[in-house]
Design a protein around this motif. Structure first.
Motif, short mmCIF file in Angstrom:
data_model
loop_
_atom_site.label_atom_id
_atom_site.label_comp_id
_atom_site.label_asym_id
_atom_site.label_seq_id
_atom_site.Cartn_x
_atom_site.Cartn_y
_atom_site.Cartn_z
N LEU A 148 -7.14 -8.32 9.18
CA LEU A 148 -6.64 -8.14 7.82
C LEU A 148 -7.53 -8.91 6.85
N SER A 178 -8.19 -4.64 2.03
CA SER A 178 -7.64 -4.36 0.70
C SER A 178 -8.69 -4.64 -0.37
N LEU A 222 -0.99 -4.57 0.37
CA LEU A 222 -0.46 -4.68 1.72
C LEU A 222 1.06 -4.90 1.66
N LEU A 227 1.98 -1.21 6.47
CA LEU A 227 1.50 -1.67 7.76
C LEU A 227 2.13 -0.86 8.90
N TYR A 247 -2.83 -13.47 -0.97
CA TYR A 247 -2.90 -12.39 0.02
C TYR A 247 -2.45 -12.88 1.39
N ALA A 251 0.66 -11.73 3.69
CA ALA A 251 0.49 -11.24 5.06
C ALA A 251 1.42 -11.99 6.01
#
Length: 379
Positions: A148, A178, A222, A227, A247, A251
């Motif tokens: 990621l 991303s 995201l 996902l 970010y 996540a």
């Protein structure tokens, strides 16, 4: 034992070999402890504000590192010495050069200088490689990975993906990146090329279109629904994440919400660009008044002994005495200054840049350690 498990175990052994450059004639390895100079050999424009800088030693050398590790650059900009950590974007499977990929950050100090002034043939100083965020120390037991990344946080994922690709490992890798727009997808063409292999899938998520290109893929940011659609088996994978702090926080929250085993989640411990410019330097000793007890600190490798007041971090005093030691964040975050404490005691106030087992083994971060006695440090 199943064929899949056998292949995964074989690939685990192959992954561990990534830390050692392949045999190529009689070339020695580049060692920053002996010669820390790197020569810029090539500059590649990746996007409108991202460049890759390719380096090698002054004489032919091999570069050995674990995919995901970083180098600390020691630069002189406008007469000031500045350290910055940059993750290596190249792969150790191509050991004759080493590369970093940087985004130009408005208002920054180092990235604008590199983009505007660093040219092929110029020399810089670097230390490393370093870092525990890598796919060798945290190899997947089943050979399945989810990488990621967001923005310039793509670099460690790219080093891992390139290594898997070059070794033709039977790993099952999903590379989910991303970006703001299609024009901001770093390494876009190379990812598309690697995605031609059956065991590698590249997925990009863009927030909006580019001026000259509409985006037909996943849009937005995201999220758990995204996902679940893009990587249905993400719960079975070893996850590596790197990007801006918000970010990575997002996540983590998504994976925790989904019930992911967070022991298989790994993230880059810091992003230097997130630190304020004033945090980049090392403050001088806090107090040199005679009332403050002073201790002698001996550095065994440097063969230097400096006086360090009890209220001053060891690194600050050493730098004030003219010593050049590996450092970057100066806040106990990155682990760049991690050193072996041979004897003596310190008071260390770190922020996650060192693990308890390392502390138990006698390691300290000298940027956030104040002496409680005379010290001997292996540096």
């Amino acid at each position: 034992m199943s064929a899949v498990t056998e292949a995964a175990q074989t690939d685990l052994l192959a992954a561990k070999r990534l830390t050692v450059a392949p045999e190529t004639g009689a070339l020695p390895q580049w060692d920053s402890e002996e010669d820390d100079v790197l020569v810029c050999r090539e500059i590649r424009q990746e996007t409108h504000d991202v460049k890759t800088f390719v380096f090698s030693g002054r004489s032919p050398r091999l570069h050995s590192y674990k995919p995901g590790q970083f180098l600390t650059l020691d630069l002189t900009i406008n007469g000031q010495q500045v350290n910055r950590c940059y993750t290596i974007s190249s792969a150790p499977t191509r050991p004759h050069t080493v590369a970093i990929t940087t985004k130009r950050f408005a208002g920054g100090v180092v990235s604008p200088w590199m983009h505007d002034h660093l040219k092929p043939g110029m020399e810089i100083r670097a230390m490393g490689p370093m870092g525990e965020f890598n796919c060798v120390d945290h190899a997947s037991a089943n050979g399945k990975y989810l990488l990621l990344s967001a923005g310039s946080g793509i670099t460690p994922s790219m080093s891992m993906a390139r290594s898997f690709h070059d070794l033709a490992l039977a790993t099952d890798t999903v590379f989910l990146h991303s970006a703001r727009s299609p024009a901001d997808i770093i390494f876009r063409d190379e990812l598309a090329l690697m995605a031609r292999e059956p065991n590698f899938r590249a997925v990009s998520v863009c927030e909006h279109d580019s001026p000259h290109e509409g985006w037909g893929g996943y849009r937005g940011r995201l999220s758990l629904p995204l996902l679940q659609v893009a990587v249905p088996d993400f719960l079975d994978r070893e996850v590596f994440a790197c990007g801006p702090a918000p970010y990575m926080a997002g996540a983590r929250a998504i994976l925790e919400q989904a019930g992911f085993d967070m022991a298989r989640y790994h993230e880059e411990s810091f992003k230097f660009e997130d630190l304020a410019p004033e945090d980049a330097g090392v403050s001088p000793p806090a107090n040199t008044d005679d009332a403050v007890k002073t201790f002698k600190v001996e550095f065994t490798k440097s063969r230097r002994t400096v006086e360090v007041p009890a209220d001053t971090n060891v690194l600050a005093a050493a730098r004030a005495a003219g010593m050049r030691l590996p450092s970057s964040c100066t806040r106990g975050l990155c682990g760049t200054c991690k050193s072996k404490l041979v004897s003596g005691e310190v008071s260390m106030q770190h922020q996650g840049g060192i693990r308890q087992r390392e502390i138990d083994q006698g390691m300290v971060l000298i940027c956030c350690s104040k002496p409680l006695s005379d010290l001997v440090i292996e540096r």
